[in-house]
Design an enzyme around this catalytic site. Structure first.
Site, mmCIF file in Angstrom:
data_model
loop_
_atom_site.group_PDB
_atom_site.id
_atom_site.type_symbol
_atom_site.label_atom_id
_atom_site.label_comp_id
_atom_site.label_asym_id
_atom_site.label_seq_id
_atom_site.Cartn_x
_atom_site.Cartn_y
_atom_site.Cartn_z
ATOM 1 N N LYS A 172 36.771 -34.360 -19.705
ATOM 2 C CA LYS A 172 36.577 -34.137 -21.150
ATOM 3 C C LYS A 172 35.553 -35.137 -21.667
ATOM 4 C CE LYS A 172 37.125 -33.281 -25.546
ATOM 5 N NZ LYS A 172 36.588 -32.031 -26.143
ATOM 6 N N MET A 177 38.239 -28.971 -31.871
ATOM 7 C CA MET A 177 39.119 -30.007 -31.333
ATOM 8 C C MET A 177 38.848 -31.374 -31.964
ATOM 9 S SD MET A 177 40.749 -28.028 -29.381
ATOM 10 C CE MET A 177 41.797 -29.121 -28.425
ATOM 11 N N ASN A 197 26.724 -35.109 -23.321
ATOM 12 C CA ASN A 197 26.970 -34.002 -24.238
ATOM 13 C C ASN A 197 26.206 -34.207 -25.538
ATOM 14 O OD1 ASN A 197 27.937 -31.955 -25.806
ATOM 15 N ND2 ASN A 197 30.102 -32.502 -25.630
ATOM 16 N N CYS A 222 28.307 -31.449 -29.336
ATOM 17 C CA CYS A 222 29.639 -31.266 -29.904
ATOM 18 C C CYS A 222 29.475 -30.831 -31.360
ATOM 19 C CB CYS A 222 30.458 -32.549 -29.840
ATOM 20 S SG CYS A 222 32.092 -32.276 -30.588
HETATM 21 O O1 LIG Z 1 35.690 -30.222 -30.564
HETATM 22 C C1 LIG Z 1 35.424 -30.646 -29.411
HETATM 23 O O2 LIG Z 1 36.003 -31.620 -28.854
HETATM 24 C C2 LIG Z 1 34.333 -29.928 -28.716
HETATM 25 N N1 LIG Z 1 34.365 -28.575 -28.815
HETATM 26 C C3 LIG Z 1 33.360 -27.790 -28.288
HETATM 27 O O3 LIG Z 1 33.395 -26.550 -28.360
HETATM 28 N N2 LIG Z 1 32.336 -28.393 -27.630
HETATM 29 C C4 LIG Z 1 32.251 -29.736 -27.498
HETATM 30 O O4 LIG Z 1 31.288 -30.250 -26.887
HETATM 31 C C5 LIG Z 1 33.308 -30.543 -28.053
HETATM 32 I I1 LIG Z 1 33.222 -32.589 -27.788
#
Ligand SMILES: O=C(O)c1[nH]c(=O)[nH]c(=O)c1I
Length: 312
Positions: A44, A72, A128, A131
């Protein structure tokens, strides 16, 4: 058929693994990935400090199996948890380990990358830049200048092959601008396309309520409904990034979509929504379905058809 692949110089027994964020936040999740038929696994996205993330409900599958929505909010155990996991990982297991980092600032990304480099481990980093769900934090993937500056700092620090996780782009000029940035970094070995389609809104017809709580119900879209945007991003960067590889992600519900991702140019394929809904058994199923498709079409290896989508 042979569905093995090599990514960033690392051999994967098969091209399938999880999309970062799904089945990979805790050691228990990661154990399920290690025990599954996936060819690899990724953690993650980590921030410098541990995060609880957004209030629930923050994930929901969409009716009819068309996909999912999530906000999230980057919940994770903090980067030291994943560094420790990477230090204890059994690299003789044939299943390579990927680590996702998503610092809330360049300074945090620098500190996390320096810690992983200092540990000198065989795991591969995926930064990443996409997000979509941290309130108040516009995603880097849509800021080409900021992304170039970040890469100009991080690529030399990482100083070995690494990758970046990208949002979907929807304009040919943006594919061109993004590729112009990425082609400046030799050790940027792969790009992972695509992250969820940002800030969709799912509404329940009966209750007239948004499906998720954070951000007034706005969240990233995943699953079958984003397949064709994912294929376009995989192919656009496959065409524009000579010498680099593409990890395809978005809309893989069976061997058929995995096949299409490779046809579009993918060297590996990640599964998110379908893994979340079906569980780790999805890897054995999709691997078999892909192998059967290759046999039916007369392909022996992924190289036989990678990137060979025909134009009219
Ligand atoms: O809300 C999230 O944790 C999240 N949710 C996503 O759909 N892609 C991402 O890169 C992340 I970091």
């Amino acid at each position: 058929a042979d569905i093995s692949t090599t990514l960033a110089g690392v051999k994967l027994p098969n091209l399938l693994f999880n999309a970062s964020g799904v089945c990979c936040q805790t050691e228990a999740d990661l154990k399920l990935m290690v025990e599954s038929e996936s060819g690899s696994l990724i953690t993650k996205s980590a921030t410098y400090e541990q995060r609880d993330g957004n209030p629930s409900p923050r994930y929901n599958p969409l009716p009819g199996g068309i996909g999912s929505i999530n906000s999230m909010g980057l919940p994770n155990e903090g980067y030291e948890y994943y560094l420790n996991y990477a230090k204890n990982y059994d690299y003789s297991s044939k299943k390579p380990l990927f680590i996702s980092l998503s610092g809330l600032s360049l300074a945090d990304n620098v500190k996390m990358c320096e810690a992983f480099v200092a540990a000198d481990l065989p795991c591969v980093l995926e930064i990443n830049y996409s997000c979509p769900n941290v309130p108040g934090k516009p995603q880097m993937g849509y800021d080409f200048e900021a992304m170039e500056h970040s890469l100009s700092v991080l690529a030399p620090i990482i100083n070995k092959p690494f990758g970046i996780k990208l949002p979907p782009y929807f304009d040919i000029a943006h594919f061109d601008q993004a590729a112009a940035v990425f082609n400046k970094f030799d050790n940027l070995a792969f790009v992972t396309c695509i992250n969820s389609v940002g800030n969709g809104l799912a509404i329940d017809f009966e209750t007239e309520e948004a499906l998720i709580k954070p951000k007034d119900g706005f969240g990233g879209l995943g699953g079958l409904m984003i397949l064709n945007t994912a294929l376009a991003n995989v192919n656009a960067f496959h065409r524009r990034l000579p010498g680099k590889q593409i990890i395809g992600v978005g809309g893989v519900v069976s061997g058929k979509e995995a096949f299409l991702h490779v046809l579009a140019g993918a060297s590996a394929v990640q599964i998110g929504t379908t893994l979340k809904e079906e569980g780790p058994a999805v890897f054995a199923r999709v691997a078999k379905e892909l192998s059967d498709i290759m046999i039916a079409k007369g392909y022996k290896t992924l190289e036989d058809f990678r990137g060979k989508v025909k134009t009219l």
